[in-house]
Design a protein around this motif. Structure first.
Motif, mmCIF file in Angstrom:
data_model
loop_
_atom_site.group_PDB
_atom_site.id
_atom_site.type_symbol
_atom_site.label_atom_id
_atom_site.label_comp_id
_atom_site.label_asym_id
_atom_site.label_seq_id
_atom_site.Cartn_x
_atom_site.Cartn_y
_atom_site.Cartn_z
ATOM 1 N N ALA A 115 0.896 -1.310 0.043
ATOM 2 C CA ALA A 115 -0.125 0.116 0.154
ATOM 3 C C ALA A 115 0.726 1.025 0.194
ATOM 4 N N ALA A 116 2.043 1.240 0.814
ATOM 5 C CA ALA A 116 2.720 2.347 0.758
ATOM 6 C C ALA A 116 3.494 2.780 -0.490
ATOM 7 N N ARG A 117 4.055 1.582 -1.232
ATOM 8 C CA ARG A 117 4.662 1.835 -2.347
ATOM 9 C C ARG A 117 3.427 2.382 -3.445
ATOM 10 N N LEU A 118 2.307 1.921 -3.570
ATOM 11 C CA LEU A 118 1.256 2.185 -4.402
ATOM 12 C C LEU A 118 0.959 3.725 -4.253
ATOM 13 N N ARG A 119 1.085 4.050 -2.944
ATOM 14 C CA ARG A 119 0.601 5.604 -2.695
ATOM 15 C C ARG A 119 1.908 6.460 -3.196
ATOM 16 N N ALA A 120 2.893 6.024 -2.929
ATOM 17 C CA ALA A 120 4.078 6.742 -3.487
ATOM 18 C C ALA A 120 4.181 6.916 -5.042
ATOM 19 N N LEU A 121 4.179 5.663 -5.645
ATOM 20 C CA LEU A 121 4.009 5.613 -7.147
ATOM 21 C C LEU A 121 2.674 6.916 -7.551
ATOM 22 N N LEU A 122 1.747 6.642 -6.988
ATOM 23 C CA LEU A 122 0.599 7.612 -7.304
ATOM 24 C C LEU A 122 1.057 9.082 -7.152
ATOM 25 N N ARG A 123 1.731 9.082 -5.917
ATOM 26 C CA ARG A 123 1.980 10.576 -5.696
ATOM 27 C C ARG A 123 3.295 11.242 -6.915
ATOM 28 N N ARG A 124 4.027 10.263 -7.148
ATOM 29 C CA ARG A 124 5.210 10.536 -8.012
ATOM 30 C C ARG A 124 4.471 10.982 -9.501
ATOM 31 N N GLY A 125 3.267 10.202 -9.747
ATOM 32 C CA GLY A 125 2.923 10.334 -11.265
ATOM 33 C C GLY A 125 1.937 11.273 -11.329
ATOM 34 N N THR A 126 1.295 11.708 -10.208
ATOM 35 C CA THR A 126 0.213 12.937 -10.179
ATOM 36 C C THR A 126 0.543 14.170 -9.618
ATOM 37 N N GLY A 127 1.899 14.154 -8.940
ATOM 38 C CA GLY A 127 2.195 15.230 -8.050
ATOM 39 C C GLY A 127 1.939 16.562 -8.720
ATOM 40 N N ALA A 128 1.736 17.708 -7.961
ATOM 41 C CA ALA A 128 1.701 18.911 -8.609
ATOM 42 C C ALA A 128 3.000 19.490 -8.991
ATOM 43 N N ALA A 129 2.899 20.225 -9.896
ATOM 44 C CA ALA A 129 4.136 20.863 -10.460
ATOM 45 C C ALA A 129 4.800 21.616 -9.571
ATOM 46 N N PRO A 130 6.225 21.719 -9.292
ATOM 47 C CA PRO A 130 6.725 22.757 -8.249
ATOM 48 C C PRO A 130 6.692 24.172 -8.799
#
Length: 234
Positions: A115-130
């Protein structure tokens, strides 16, 4: 205030017991889970709408996990894919990563880790632009990493990298001459901001090195034992 819809995860595994555990466990972790038993059904599920992430067993009875992954990437689908494998399926696991999967877990695994890895991959893929976007083209000598075009070249020759390989090379090139710890690379490339026992960084570094060597590039990525990796331009 309307709450965000839960992330949609597609579980692909021919073991009914594992499918049931993942459906229930990931559901309790806040994911919306759909589960199928073979590769054909997985590909058909994408025809109805892409999930946010995929948990993919490599040892499927019809189309193996490598082929499923390769077909999805060939369609231009960038959905994060985490492959599952038994301890004796090393070759299949590696083939899945080479075909474009993002990470792997070996069975048996801890559900919280998945679950932790999935959340991280999802954040990495859809994170807001800096607020201040980093340059989309990174140059280190004759190495050019073009994030907008999703291509990396050495002296103009395309390396043929997968998305995750490109992101890894970009992180190293952007920090050329600086030793990056494995933990830091997990943060930059995979979004993992937690302790995890994985050699995925080493695996992907080996893939990138192989592709650099294939086009005649010099040794660019160096291992600093016990620490991590550094890209040095000769």
């Amino acid at each position: 205030m309307v709450s965000a819809a839960p992330p949609q995860v597609l579980v692909v595994d021919d073991d009914a017991g594992i499918r049931a555990v993942l459906e229930r466990g990931l559901g309790l972790e806040g994911f919306a889970v759909a589960a199928v038993a073979d590769g054909t059904s997985a590909l058909e599920a994408f025809a109805e709408g892409a999930p946010d992430a995929v948990v993919l067993d490599v040892g499927l009875p019809d189309i193996n996990g490598r082929a499923v992954c390769a077909r999805l990437r060939a369609r231009g689908i960038a959905t994060p894919i985490l492959v599952l494998s038994a301890r004796d399926q090393v070759d299949d696991r590696i083939a899945g990563l080479e075909a474009g999967a993002d990470d792997y877990l070996v069975k048996p695994f801890v559900l919280e880790e998945l679950a932790a890895r999935l959340r991280a991959l999802l954040r990495r893929g859809t994170g807001a632009a800096p607020a201040t976007p980093a340059p989309e083209v990174v140059r280190a000598g004759e190495l050019v990493v073009d994030l907008a075009a999703h291509v990396a070249t050495w002296e103009g020759a395309d390396l043929g990298l997968t998305r995750r390989e490109l992101e890894l090379l970009e992180a190293l090139a952007r920090n050329a001459g600086i030793v990056l710890e494995r933990r830091r690379l997990l943060e930059l490339v995979w979004g993992y901001d937690f302790e995890t026992d994985t050699n995925v960084v080493d695996v992907f570094v080996s893939y990138v090195r192989r592709k650099l060597d294939r086009i005649g590039a010099p040794a660019l990525i160096h291992t600093v034992r016990g620490v991590g990796f550094v890209l040095r331009v000769p």
